[in-house]
Design a protein around this motif. Structure first.
Motif, short mmCIF file in Angstrom:
data_model
loop_
_atom_site.label_atom_id
_atom_site.label_comp_id
_atom_site.label_asym_id
_atom_site.label_seq_id
_atom_site.Cartn_x
_atom_site.Cartn_y
_atom_site.Cartn_z
N ARG A 145 -14.41 -122.33 67.35
CA ARG A 145 -13.59 -123.49 66.99
C ARG A 145 -13.61 -123.76 65.50
NH1 ARG A 145 -16.69 -127.84 70.31
NH2 ARG A 145 -18.36 -126.68 69.26
N TYR A 146 -14.64 -123.28 64.82
CA TYR A 146 -14.85 -123.63 63.41
C TYR A 146 -14.79 -122.42 62.47
CZ TYR A 146 -16.83 -127.69 65.87
OH TYR A 146 -17.02 -128.75 66.70
N LYS A 178 -6.67 -125.08 60.22
CA LYS A 178 -5.46 -124.32 59.94
C LYS A 178 -5.35 -123.89 58.48
CE LYS A 178 -2.72 -126.45 63.63
NZ LYS A 178 -1.56 -127.32 63.94
N GLU A 179 -6.25 -124.36 57.63
CA GLU A 179 -6.18 -124.00 56.22
C GLU A 179 -6.50 -122.52 56.03
OE1 GLU A 179 -7.33 -128.36 54.33
OE2 GLU A 179 -8.80 -126.73 54.31
N GLN A 180 -5.93 -121.95 55.01
CA GLN A 180 -6.09 -120.52 54.75
C GLN A 180 -7.53 -120.21 54.37
OE1 GLN A 180 -3.75 -118.29 55.23
NE2 GLN A 180 -4.99 -116.55 54.64
N PRO A 181 -8.21 -119.33 55.11
CA PRO A 181 -9.58 -118.98 54.75
C PRO A 181 -9.62 -118.11 53.51
CG PRO A 181 -8.82 -117.60 56.54
CD PRO A 181 -7.74 -118.64 56.30
N GLN A 182 -10.79 -118.05 52.87
CA GLN A 182 -10.95 -117.19 51.71
C GLN A 182 -10.88 -115.73 52.12
OE1 GLN A 182 -14.57 -118.27 49.76
NE2 GLN A 182 -13.81 -120.26 49.12
N ALA A 183 -10.38 -114.92 51.22
CA ALA A 183 -10.24 -113.49 51.51
C ALA A 183 -11.60 -112.86 51.77
CB ALA A 183 -9.56 -112.79 50.32
N GLY A 203 -19.81 -100.71 61.30
CA GLY A 203 -20.78 -101.17 62.29
C GLY A 203 -20.45 -102.57 62.75
N ALA A 204 -21.52 -103.35 63.00
CA ALA A 204 -21.34 -104.69 63.54
C ALA A 204 -20.56 -105.59 62.60
CB ALA A 204 -22.71 -105.32 63.83
N ALA A 205 -20.62 -105.31 61.30
CA ALA A 205 -19.91 -106.15 60.34
C ALA A 205 -18.40 -106.12 60.59
CB ALA A 205 -20.22 -105.70 58.91
N ILE A 206 -17.89 -105.01 61.16
CA ILE A 206 -16.47 -104.91 61.47
C ILE A 206 -16.10 -105.96 62.52
CG2 ILE A 206 -14.67 -103.44 62.44
CD1 ILE A 206 -16.07 -101.07 61.20
N GLU A 207 -17.03 -106.23 63.42
CA GLU A 207 -16.79 -107.29 64.40
C GLU A 207 -16.52 -108.61 63.69
OE1 GLU A 207 -19.82 -107.75 67.38
OE2 GLU A 207 -20.21 -105.59 67.49
N LEU A 208 -17.29 -108.87 62.63
CA LEU A 208 -17.15 -110.13 61.91
C LEU A 208 -15.79 -110.24 61.25
CD1 LEU A 208 -18.51 -112.76 61.01
CD2 LEU A 208 -19.40 -111.53 59.02
N VAL A 209 -15.32 -109.14 60.66
CA VAL A 209 -14.02 -109.14 60.01
C VAL A 209 -12.92 -109.46 61.02
CG1 VAL A 209 -12.32 -107.75 58.76
CG2 VAL A 209 -14.74 -107.51 58.22
N THR A 210 -12.98 -108.80 62.17
CA THR A 210 -11.97 -109.02 63.21
C THR A 210 -12.04 -110.45 63.74
OG1 THR A 210 -12.16 -106.70 63.85
CG2 THR A 210 -11.08 -108.18 65.40
N TYR A 211 -13.25 -110.89 64.00
CA TYR A 211 -13.46 -112.23 64.55
C TYR A 211 -12.95 -113.32 63.60
CZ TYR A 211 -16.26 -116.46 65.44
OH TYR A 211 -16.68 -117.76 65.63
N LEU A 212 -13.31 -113.21 62.32
CA LEU A 212 -12.88 -114.22 61.34
C LEU A 212 -11.39 -114.14 61.04
CD1 LEU A 212 -15.83 -114.19 58.76
CD2 LEU A 212 -15.36 -115.87 60.55
N GLU A 245 -9.06 -113.85 63.19
CA GLU A 245 -8.30 -114.52 64.25
C GLU A 245 -8.36 -116.03 64.07
OE1 GLU A 245 -9.24 -111.07 67.61
OE2 GLU A 245 -10.03 -113.11 67.85
N ALA A 246 -7.33 -116.72 64.49
CA ALA A 246 -7.26 -118.18 64.34
C ALA A 246 -8.37 -118.84 65.15
CB ALA A 246 -5.91 -118.70 64.79
#
Length: 224
Positions: free
Chosen positions: A82-83, A146-151, A158-167, A169-170
């Motif tokens: 949610r956050y 809804k504000e644009q997150p930082q790049a 590895g697992a860090a790719i999960e974080l990129v994908t997760y972050l 997504e809205a």
């Protein structure tokens, strides 16, 4: 009097939220961020209560000055769908994400070493092993989400790719359950799901400790 009640209403709502039986440590940073934004916002109704708002704002910042630098709070916040990374101040979000990336890398290495050790076991051992209330708060929560997150910065495989994908997504709607989210998405993000479970357990204990110590919103904020 009506203006005072209106200013204090968000405190009452968030107090009930963070004091409820199902409250999570991840609720703290967003709650503080929303309160700060509301108190900073100037309106035509501020006449006669500007000093009160300024005092409350200073009290909130002082009382919760450490939450965005506490790993249990900021990791649990990022891993709450949610956050995610939307509710941090600009100077702490990059550090929070960097710390989480390092934790993920350490977890991945530990799991890889565990897999190698398991693979080296005799076949017999391997065989055995296989066996809400509508208010101005809602508006601000949605506004920040809804504000644009930082790049995002480049990450190791590895697992860090999960974080990129997760972050990428809205965020989920505020009323959704993060526990249900991770129950559904643990296959997509297995490492993140494990960390969420671990952090949530430790963060829940810290949240209860802070409640009983009077550090959360259920205690009156100092006005002097």
């Amino acid at each position: 009097m009506e203006k005072t009640v209106a200013i204090l209403a968000p405190f009452e709502e968030l107090t009930k939220k963070v004091s409820s039986y199902d409250a999570l440590a991840s609720d703290v940073i967003p709650a503080v961020t929303v309160l700060v934004r509301l108190l900073n916002r100037e309106t035509d109704e501020d006449h006669g209560v500007k000093t009160m708002k300024a005092t409350l704002l200073a009290a909130v910042k002082k009382r919760f000055s450490d939450v965005e630098t506490n790993p249990l709070y900021f990791i649990s916040t990022i891993l709450d769908p949610r956050y995610k990374d939307r509710f941090f101040s600009n100077n702490t979000a990059p550090e929070a994400k960097l710390h989480l990336k390092q934790e993920l890398q350490m977890m991945s290495r530990a799991e890889a070493e565990g897999s190698r050790a398991e693979a080296a076991e005799p076949p017999a051992k391997l065989f055995k092993a296989q066996a809400s209330t509508s208010s101005s708060l809602d508006t601000v929560f949605e506004e920040i989400a809804k504000e644009q997150p930082q790049a995002a910065q480049p990450l190791a495989a590895g697992a860090a790719i999960e974080l990129v994908t997760y972050l990428g997504e809205a965020p989920s709607p505020r009323e959704d359950s993060p526990l249900k989210y991770w129950g559904v998405n643990k296959i997509r993000f297995p490492t993140l799901a494990k960390m969420f479970g671990s952090t949530n357990i430790r963060g829940k204990a810290m949240l209860m400790q802070r409640k009983h110590s009077g550090y959360l919103l259920q205690q009156p904020l100092p006005l002097d």
